[in-house]
Scaffold this active site. Structure first.
Site, mmCIF file in Angstrom:
data_model
loop_
_atom_site.group_PDB
_atom_site.id
_atom_site.type_symbol
_atom_site.label_atom_id
_atom_site.label_comp_id
_atom_site.label_asym_id
_atom_site.label_seq_id
_atom_site.Cartn_x
_atom_site.Cartn_y
_atom_site.Cartn_z
ATOM 1 N N GLU A 158 0.799 -1.232 0.000
ATOM 2 C CA GLU A 158 0.000 0.000 0.000
ATOM 3 C C GLU A 158 0.834 1.286 0.000
ATOM 4 O O GLU A 158 0.861 2.028 0.988
ATOM 5 C CB GLU A 158 -0.950 0.004 1.198
ATOM 6 C CG GLU A 158 -1.891 -1.187 1.215
ATOM 7 C CD GLU A 158 -2.975 -1.081 2.282
ATOM 8 O OE1 GLU A 158 -2.859 -0.219 3.164
ATOM 9 O OE2 GLU A 158 -3.925 -1.855 2.221
ATOM 10 N N GLU A 181 -5.502 -8.531 1.028
ATOM 11 C CA GLU A 181 -6.025 -8.137 2.350
ATOM 12 C C GLU A 181 -7.498 -7.820 2.249
ATOM 13 O O GLU A 181 -7.930 -7.119 1.331
ATOM 14 C CB GLU A 181 -5.324 -6.880 2.897
ATOM 15 C CG GLU A 181 -3.985 -7.111 3.501
ATOM 16 C CD GLU A 181 -3.395 -5.854 4.150
ATOM 17 O OE1 GLU A 181 -4.157 -4.978 4.593
ATOM 18 O OE2 GLU A 181 -2.157 -5.762 4.179
HETATM 19 C C1 BGC Z 1 -2.485 -2.516 6.071
HETATM 20 C C2 BGC Z 1 -2.404 -3.280 7.371
HETATM 21 C C3 BGC Z 1 -3.429 -2.735 8.342
HETATM 22 C C4 BGC Z 1 -4.801 -2.975 7.751
HETATM 23 C C5 BGC Z 1 -5.954 -2.498 8.628
HETATM 24 C C6 BGC Z 1 -3.892 -2.211 5.630
HETATM 25 O O1 BGC Z 1 -3.949 -0.871 5.276
HETATM 26 O O2 BGC Z 1 -1.757 -3.136 5.080
HETATM 27 O O3 BGC Z 1 -1.111 -3.191 7.855
HETATM 28 O O4 BGC Z 1 -3.319 -3.278 9.606
HETATM 29 O O5 BGC Z 1 -4.927 -2.325 6.516
HETATM 30 O O6 BGC Z 1 -5.882 -1.142 8.850
#
Ligand code: BGC
Length: 457
Positions: free
Chosen positions: A168, A355
Site C-alpha cells: 500500500e 487483504e
Molecule cells: C495494512 C495493514 C493494516 C490494515 C488495517 C492495511 O492498510 O496493510 O497493515 O493493519 O490495513 O488497517
C-alpha cells in the site's frame, strides 16, 4: 444463496496476512536495527494510548506456534513481510545474519507444514538510519531498496514463489509523509509527492530485481483501494469523486501499467513532475504477474471548499448512519466486486485479494470469541469475490487481514482484525469463531447466506 470454496477452483489461493512490525516484536533483538515505526511508536502522543509494538504478538519467538495453528486451521497460504532493519540494521551495508536466520526458519517451517509463504518486501517499517538520510523523500531510496530486495531474493528466492514488492504505497506515503499520522510523522505536499514518486519507482525496480535473480518467482505488489462514490448527484460531488478516485485508486497502478500518473483527473499530481527525471516513465512500468488488491470499504465523498489541493471530503460512515467497523469503515461488501472489476480493466495477469477483513469489538466469554459480525463480513466479501470470478475476472486468491490480532499502527491495540484472538499480557491465542469458520470454509463446508446464524460454530 449457498456457495463454497470449491466454486473458486482447486488452484485458488486461500490465505491469511500479517506484517513484520505488527506481529514480530523483538524490536532490538539479535542485532535488529530500529525502524521508523520503533521511533514513532515510542514517541509520546503518536500512537493511541501510548501503545508500542516492542513485543506485540511476539511472533519472533512464537512463530512456530502460530504457523502450527495456521496448519490446524487448514490455512494453506501465509503472507507476511520482512523487516528491512532486521536484515540490514542500518538500511544499507552489513547484513545481520541473525535476521536472515529468523526468516529462513519461518519459511522453512511454513514449507514443512505445507503452508506456502508469500512475502511482502516492504510493509512500512523503513530503517530509521535511512529516514535520517531523508527516507522516502530521498531519491537514493530507490538504490537502498534495490539493495535490500537483492539481499532478500538471494537469501530466500529459491524457496519462496510469491513476492510482493510494496504494501500500500499510498498509505505509507500519504499517512507518513503528507498527513504525519503514521511514521515517520512528516507533513506536506512536497514530502508526499517525492515519497510517492520514489515509491512508484521502487515498486517497478524491486520487481525487476526479483525477476532478474529468480525468473521463476511470481512477482506482484499490493495496492490499497476503496470504492469511491459521490455523496450527492451534483456535478461538484461527481468531480470530487473523480479526484479522490485518481488519488486513492489510480496513483500507483497507472504508472506501473505504463499509463503515467493520473494527472488529468487530479491536477495537483502535475507537481510530481519536479521529481521525475529522464527515463523515469519507462522505469515506472513493469509487467507484474499479479496485483494485490487490498480492499476494506467504500468512501462517499463530497466537494469541499475547505480542503485545498483535493477540494473533497469524505463523509464518514458513522455520520451516514450505516453499518461500520471499529475503524469507522462502512461495511459494504459490493465494494470488493467493484474494485476487482476496476483493477481487471488494467489487464493484469492475475488479481489476488491480499487483504480484506474487519475490526469489531470482540468479547471473550467462557474462553470463546464469538465474532459473528466478522464472520458475516468475511462471508459477504468472499461472495463478492466469487461474483467477480464468475464474471470472468481473473482473481486467483483471497487473504484475510489478519491471522492474529496485532498492533494496528496509530490505533494501537484497540481495533482487532484477527481470526485468532491474542491476549497481549500472556500471549495466549484463542481461535475465534471466524477463524474456525474460515478453516472449515476453505476445506469445503458451504456457506448459506440465508441461514447465517447456523454457520458460526
Ligand atoms: C495494512 C495493514 C493494516 C490494515 C488495517 C492495511 O492498510 O496493510 O497493515 O493493519 O490495513 O488497517
Amino acid at each position: 444463496m449457498e456457495f463454497n470454496s470449491g466454486q473458486f477452483g482447486d488452484e485458488f489461493n486461500w490465505g491469511v496476512s500479517a506484517a513484520a512490525y505488527q506481529v514480530e516484536g523483538a524490536h532490538d533483538t539479535d542485532g535488529k536495527g530500529p525502524s521508523i515505526w520503533d521511533a514513532f511508536a515510542n514517541t509520546p502522543g503518536r500512537v493511541f494510548g501510548g501503545h508500542q509494538a516492542n513485543t506485540t504478538c511476539d511472533f519472533y519467538n512464537l512463530y512456530a506456534q502460530d504457523i502450527a495453528l495456521m496448519s490446524i486451521m487448514k490455512i494453506p497460504n501465509f503472507r507476511f513481510s520482512i523487516s528491512w532493519s532486521r536484515i540490514l540494521p542500518n538500511g544499507t551495508g552489513a547484513i545481520n545474519y541473525k535476521g536472515i536466520e529468523f526468516y529462513d526458519k519461518v519459511i522453512n517451517f511454513c514449507n514443512e507444514l505445507g503452508i506456502e509463504p508469500w512475502i511482502t518486501l516492504y510493509h512500512w517499517d523503513l530503517p530509521l538510519a535511512l529516514e535520517k538520510r531523508g527516507g522516502w523523500t530521498n531519491r537514493e531510496v530507490v538504490n537502498w531498496f534495490g539493495n535490500f530486495v537483492e539481499v532478500c531474493i538471494k537469501a530466500f528466492g529459491h524457496k519462496v514463489k510469491h513476492w510482493m514488492v510494496l504494501n500500500e504505497p499510498l498509505v505509507f506515503t500519504g499517512a507518513g509523509y503528507f498527513l504525519g499520522v503514521h511514521a515517520p510523522g512528516r507533513k506536506g505536499l512536497n514530502n508526499f509527492l517525492a515519497a510517492a514518486h520514489y515509491a512508484a519507482l521502487c515498486q517497478a525496480e524491486g520487481a525487476r530485481i526479483i525477476k532478474a535473480i529468480q525468473p521463476g518467482c511470481k512477482v506482484g505488489t499490493t495496492i490499497s483501494c476503496s470504492y469511491i462514490q459521490p455523496y450527492r448527484a451534483t456535478e461538484a460531488d461527481h468531480r470530487a469523486a473523480i479526484r479522490v478516485d485518481a488519488l486513492v485508486n489510480r496513483l500507483f497502478i497507472e504508472p506501473l501499467v505504463g499509463l503515467g500518473y493520473p494527472v488529468n483527473d487530479f491536477k495537483t499530481l502535475q507537481r510530481l513532475e519536479q521529481y521525475v527525471k529522464d527515463g523515469d516513465e519507462q522505469r515506472l512500468a513493469f509487467d507484474m504477474d499479479f496485483i494485490g488488491v487490498q480492499n476494506y470499504t467504500r468512501e462517499i465523498v463530497s466537494h469541499s471548499p475547505f480542503t485545498p489541493l483535493i477540494w473533497a471530503k469524505i463523509i464518514e460512515a458513522k455520520k451516514r448512519n450505516v453499518p461500520h467497523t471499529t475503524m469507522n469503515w462502512e461495511v459494504y461488501p459490493e465494494c470488493m466486486y467493484e474494485m476487482l472489476k476496476k483493477y481487471s480493466a488494467y489487464n493484469i495477469k492475475e488479481l489476488v485479494v491480499t487483504e480484506n477483513g474487519a475490526a469489531f469489538n470482540d468479547k471473550i466469554s467462557d474462553g470463546i470469541v464469538h465474532d459473528v459480525e466478522r464472520t458475516q463480513y468475511l462471508q459477504k466479501h468472499i461472495q463478492q469475490v466469487l461474483r467477480a470470478k464468475n464474471e470472468g475476472i481473473n482473481v486467483t486468491g483471497y487473504f484475510v487481514w489478519s491471522f492474529t490480532d496485532n498492533f494496528e499502527w496509530a490505533e494501537g491495540y484497540v481495533p482487532t482484525f484477527g481470526l485468532v484472538h491474542v491476549d497481549f499480557a500472556t500471549q495466549k491465542r484463542i481461535i475465534k469463531t471466524s477463524g474456525n469458520w474460515y478453516g472449515k470454509f476453505i476445506s469445503g463446508v458451504p456457506v448459506n447466506t440465508l441461514k447465517q446464524s447456523s454457520q458460526f460454530v
